[in-house]
Design a protein around this motif. Structure first.
Motif, PDB file in Angstrom:
ATOM      1  N   ILE A   1      13.781  41.856  -8.375  1.00 31.74           N
ATOM      2  CA  ILE A   1      12.333  41.589  -8.372  1.00 31.74           C
ATOM      3  C   ILE A   1      11.963  40.815  -9.645  1.00 31.74           C
ATOM      4  O   ILE A   1      11.210  39.842  -9.594  1.00 31.74           O
TER       5      ILE A   1
ATOM      6  N   ARG B   1      10.372  37.134 -10.020  1.00 35.97           N
ATOM      7  CA  ARG B   1       9.142  36.902 -10.778  1.00 35.97           C
ATOM      8  C   ARG B   1       9.338  35.719 -11.741  1.00 35.97           C
ATOM      9  O   ARG B   1       8.505  34.824 -11.835  1.00 35.97           O
TER      10      ARG B   1
ATOM     11  N   LYS C   1       6.063  32.901  -4.681  1.00 37.53           N
ATOM     12  CA  LYS C   1       5.231  34.106  -4.864  1.00 37.53           C
ATOM     13  C   LYS C   1       5.373  35.037  -3.660  1.00 37.53           C
ATOM     14  O   LYS C   1       5.403  36.266  -3.807  1.00 37.53           O
ATOM     15  N   LEU C   2       5.469  34.466  -2.476  1.00 36.57           N
ATOM     16  CA  LEU C   2       5.667  35.286  -1.272  1.00 36.57           C
ATOM     17  C   LEU C   2       7.012  36.021  -1.338  1.00 36.57           C
ATOM     18  O   LEU C   2       7.111  37.178  -0.921  1.00 36.57           O
TER      19      LEU C   2
ATOM     20  N   THR D   1       6.592  38.962  -3.588  1.00 40.16           N
ATOM     21  CA  THR D   1       5.861  40.032  -2.895  1.00 40.16           C
ATOM     22  C   THR D   1       6.763  40.726  -1.882  1.00 40.16           C
ATOM     23  O   THR D   1       6.779  41.954  -1.780  1.00 40.16           O
TER      24      THR D   1
ATOM     25  N   GLU E   1       9.208  43.107  -3.377  1.00 34.07           N
ATOM     26  CA  GLU E   1       8.584  44.366  -3.807  1.00 34.07           C
ATOM     27  C   GLU E   1       8.220  45.239  -2.614  1.00 34.07           C
ATOM     28  O   GLU E   1       8.470  46.435  -2.606  1.00 34.07           O
ATOM     29  N   SER E   2       7.613  44.594  -1.598  1.00 34.47           N
ATOM     30  CA  SER E   2       7.025  45.374  -0.497  1.00 34.47           C
ATOM     31  C   SER E   2       7.993  45.652   0.640  1.00 34.47           C
ATOM     32  O   SER E   2       7.796  46.587   1.399  1.00 34.47           O
TER      33      SER E   2
ATOM     34  N   ASP F   1       7.990  44.136   3.224  1.00 32.72           N
ATOM     35  CA  ASP F   1       7.145  44.003   4.409  1.00 32.72           C
ATOM     36  C   ASP F   1       7.596  42.758   5.180  1.00 32.72           C
ATOM     37  O   ASP F   1       7.430  41.633   4.722  1.00 32.72           O
TER      38      ASP F   1
ATOM     39  N   GLU G   1       5.793  39.386   5.633  1.00 32.50           N
ATOM     40  CA  GLU G   1       5.915  38.380   4.567  1.00 32.50           C
ATOM     41  C   GLU G   1       7.119  37.466   4.830  1.00 32.50           C
ATOM     42  O   GLU G   1       7.078  36.266   4.565  1.00 32.50           O
TER      43      GLU G   1
END
Lengths: 230, 230
Positions: free
Chosen positions: A17, A21, A133-134, A137, A140-141, A143, A146
């Motif tokens: 992560i 970043r 950026k996606l 995210t 991290e998520s 998900d 995304e």
């Protein structure tokens, strides 16, 4: 023993992560330095790439140490091997952001491209930054919505890439050779950056679902958008 | 159990040698198709790339299965992890050869570049092909003198890469935009191909000596020759 293992797996995730970043921040700064001919910002991207390289070595050492000491199997093994692959991809994305910064630095105090071509190349830079950026995210998520979005954003980046080619091949559009070369290489760097985002999205999906099937049709590192492929 | 393990490690080595053979053959054919505007040969490179991709999947599956079943440590672990990295690199080299073939195919029945520029780009193609053959030999022989030679051959490829830039930036040298774009991208593909050869040479040295120290000064995937870096 297992508690330490879980802790180390978590640490692996945190490092990845953190890498994502740094990469997102690098490509964003590189795109900005290109747009505004900001020499200091371009230099910063070049210098900061070492942090990404260092983190790659940390991740690789951690993965190899995990394999040697913990001898993971099944899902845990998948996480560690995928971690190795992802750190390589993220390191390469850092290099590509640095290449963009080199161009910005090399043309200072001018911008690399002008007018319509600058508009297109800057759009590609913004799009690469959005995608990075996606990725951050997503990592991290976890998900998967995304992940799907990253794939569709890459279509947009590829379409901008083709627009750059159409533009520079238009004989009515005048430009210097250096400008043409910069545009072609910048478009290539940014398009590859997008491919790597897609690769990371697919590897993350693989970690979550265990299903790599959608990478069969299109290899993870494919340059699907290469205008020469058509 | 250990006998099977040794056998599987040997199989891993054989697969990687076979991949390097296919990659050397691909870049050689791609360079020839570029030189002679040979459409059939270019098509063959594009089609045959699937074999390299398939072999990459075989190697990755074998490595992951080895990690899960045999839980190697020390040198054996190093061999397996390095095998994973090498298959990714070889697969990417296959893609780059395919990109070169795309350009040859796209310009048929003409050649992509003409005159002096063609001479330079073809020299780069020959040089990439020479380096790929050295990689194949190195992977069979594990003779580190070959690894050193690959590094010095890469210097030559990088110098040709810079010559391409000097040539296309010379305003007295007339060329069409398509030719300029093709030259820049071909030079980029071939220069990257050379970087990957160096990466494979270093990883092989690492396997033989256990020493990765000479990759600290220059990351394995570095584009040291990027004219923008100067």
């Amino acid at each position: 023993m297992r508690a330490i293992f879980r802790q180390e797996l978590e640490q692996l995730g945190d490092h990845l992560i953190e890498m994502s970043r740094l990469v997102a921040s690098a490509v964003d700064a590189a795109a900005k330095s290109l747009k505004t001919a900001d020499l200091g910002l371009a230099e910063k991207v070049v210098d900061d790439d070492e942090k990404i390289n260092e983190l790659e070595r940390t991740v690789d050492d951690l993965c190899i140490s995990l394999l040697a000491r913990q001898q993971p199997v099944a899902t845990d093994l998948r996480i560690v091997v995928t971690g190795l692959m992802m750190s390589t991809t993220l390191e390469r994305m850092g290099d590509l952001a640095r290449h963009v910064a080199y161009v910005a630095r090399g043309r200072y105090p001018r911008t690399a491209c002008s007018d319509e071509l600058a508009r297109l190349v800057n759009k590609m830079g913004d799009q690469a930054s959005t995608m990075a950026k996606l990725v951050m995210t997503l990592m991290e998520s976890r998900d998967l919505a995304e992940a799907a979005r990253i794939e569709s954003e890459d279509d947009r980046l590829d379409s901008l890439h083709r627009e750059v080619f159409t533009r520079v091949l238009n004989p009515e559009y005048e430009m210097e050779r250096q400008e043409l070369i910069d545009a072609i290489l910048l478009a290539r760097f940014l398009e590859r950056f997008g491919d790597h985002c897609v690769s990371l999205a697919r590897r993350t999906s693989f970690l979550v679902t265990g299903d790599l099937s959608n990478s069969v049709a299109l290899p993870l590192e494919e340059d699907a958008s290469d205008p020469h492929a058509r």
